[in-house]
Design an enzyme around this catalytic site. Sequence first.
Site, PDB file in Angstrom:
ATOM      1  N   SER A 278       4.713  -5.550  -3.358  1.00  0.00           N
ATOM      2  CA  SER A 278       4.761  -3.940  -3.379  1.00  0.00           C
ATOM      3  C   SER A 278       5.060  -3.421  -2.396  1.00  0.00           C
ATOM      4  CB  SER A 278       3.274  -3.656  -3.453  1.00  0.00           C
ATOM      5  OG  SER A 278       3.187  -2.341  -3.854  1.00  0.00           O
ATOM      6  N   TYR A 279       4.588  -2.401  -1.537  1.00  0.00           N
ATOM      7  CA  TYR A 279       5.366  -1.757  -0.546  1.00  0.00           C
ATOM      8  C   TYR A 279       5.614  -2.609   0.751  1.00  0.00           C
ATOM      9  CZ  TYR A 279       6.444   2.068   2.839  1.00  0.00           C
ATOM     10  OH  TYR A 279       6.982   3.096   3.547  1.00  0.00           O
TER      11      TYR A 279
ATOM     12  N   HIS B  68       1.933  -6.978 -11.541  1.00  0.00           N
ATOM     13  CA  HIS B  68       2.558  -6.346 -10.467  1.00  0.00           C
ATOM     14  C   HIS B  68       2.117  -7.464  -9.228  1.00  0.00           C
ATOM     15  CE1 HIS B  68       3.883  -3.420  -7.304  1.00  0.00           C
ATOM     16  NE2 HIS B  68       2.465  -3.644  -6.659  1.00  0.00           N
TER      17      HIS B  68
ATOM     18  N   GLY C  66       0.797  -1.325   0.020  1.00  0.00           N
ATOM     19  CA  GLY C  66      -0.033  -0.047  -0.099  1.00  0.00           C
ATOM     20  C   GLY C  66       0.956   1.324  -0.142  1.00  0.00           C
TER      21      GLY C  66
ATOM     22  N   ASP D  11       5.120  -5.630 -15.118  1.00  0.00           N
ATOM     23  CA  ASP D  11       4.540  -4.608 -14.228  1.00  0.00           C
ATOM     24  C   ASP D  11       5.311  -3.157 -14.286  1.00  0.00           C
ATOM     25  OD1 ASP D  11       3.533  -3.383 -11.878  1.00  0.00           O
ATOM     26  OD2 ASP D  11       5.367  -3.998 -10.662  1.00  0.00           O
TER      27      ASP D  11
END
Length: 498
Positions: free
Chosen positions: A185-186, A475, A86, A422
């Site tokens: 991701s984060y 992603h 996020g 991605d």
Amino acid sequence: MARKYFFLHYNKLLLTFLTSSFLGIQGVPENALVTQIPGFNGTFQSKHYAGYVNIDESHGKKLYYYFVESERNPSKDPVVLWLNGGPGCSSFDGFVYEHGPFNFELGKPSGSLPSLHNNPYSWSKVSSVIYLDSPVGVGFSYSGNKSDYVTGDLKTASDTHAFLLKWFEIYPEFLKNPFYISGESYAGIYVPTLAYEVAQGIDAGVTPAINFKGYMVGNGVADDKIDGNALVPFQHGMGLISDELYEEVTVACNGNFYEPASNNCTEKLYKVDQEVNELNMYDILEPCYHSKEPSVITTVNSRLPMSFRKLGETERPLPVRKRMFGRAWPFKAPVREGRVPTWPELLNGLEVPCTDDRVATAWLNNEDVRKAIHAEQTTVTGPWELCTGKISLSHDSGSMIKYHKNLTAQGYRALIYSGDHDMCVPFTGSEKWTRSLGYPIVDEWRPWHVNGQVAGYIQGYDNNLIFLTIKGAGHTVPEYKPREALAFYTRWLEGKNI
């Protein structure tokens, strides 16, 4: 004498049995077992548990988890913690859309309860998985003190470590299992900072002693400059911008696309953005808007050649969400030191393009579902959101390269994987920073296979570091390529050659 020994031995065995039985009752709370879920009429393939771990009694700071035992051999198979990114996105994202035990089908009429079916590519096929909503304030996790919603990378790592220690006290039967940390991701920030915290705890003799073996990061942010400078070369290499524009922007920016030093550089970067702004950043092969009608798919961007538009078509029975929202640090905004704006904050109330999160939202905001999975009702936690604007998080851990170097040098295994289509956190950055650690190559760049077909490429380094690409994936790799994802996940956990 023999008789006395027999009774002493028998009493010892009885005491051990009663103690272990007592621990088992205490370790697996009766109210944690999930026995049925609205929308699912099949048979659970393994045991499921869910609930809260209170990591701060004075604040009522509770982290929510959903635990799926391995369908194979839960007493021996690895236990894997899964974290979405996020920042501020719930790990039910991974549960619902990626590698959880169920496949979800949108309910009819729209907004009604989704239908659930067993997922043949669930990661629980070969491991037990803990899906954790972290940091507090995300998903179903909440606190009685709203000050806890202001946090940072390092505090998040500390809180999650506290969660793990308490979780293993509740489930002591899994302490002997190999333990891994994973995310995307984060969570490229969450995973190594947490892994470092756990490793430090082990060195300090913190109990319970976690059997930590390594970690895994998918399309994760790692270093602001390397990630920031990786995008334009990716766009050029994928044929999204011309040779001429690539040469112009490279000269204007002197190869530094992350920190434009002139107006000319900024203008050229804007021109690059204009060339790609109609693409789905999370998977350039997928259409921005998904529909079963080919006409809608193939005309979504008339500027693309027909061959490229056709690549966006899919015969999958379930829609693939198009992500301009969720689980990723936003396009053209690489992670920088300081406060990280949340997705809702960035959107400022605008309608989200290219996304469909109706399945998770409808399911997790159903009060019967919440009751079944032991989540608090809406009156306590508020409505479930894929990505919340409730938290305020600061990126205070710097580059992840120093964390990866430290952990791999200690012998912890690391798998860094990337869906190669991605455009949010492109593989070009991950490939570069893994190489920058300076380890000798022990498995030279080569294809890896699933069912006799090339599934991507792999490069292995000394100190148990692997970089891996997944061909055609976006992603969130397991969502786009579930079979291939389960294949590399299984082989890596088992220590086999991928």
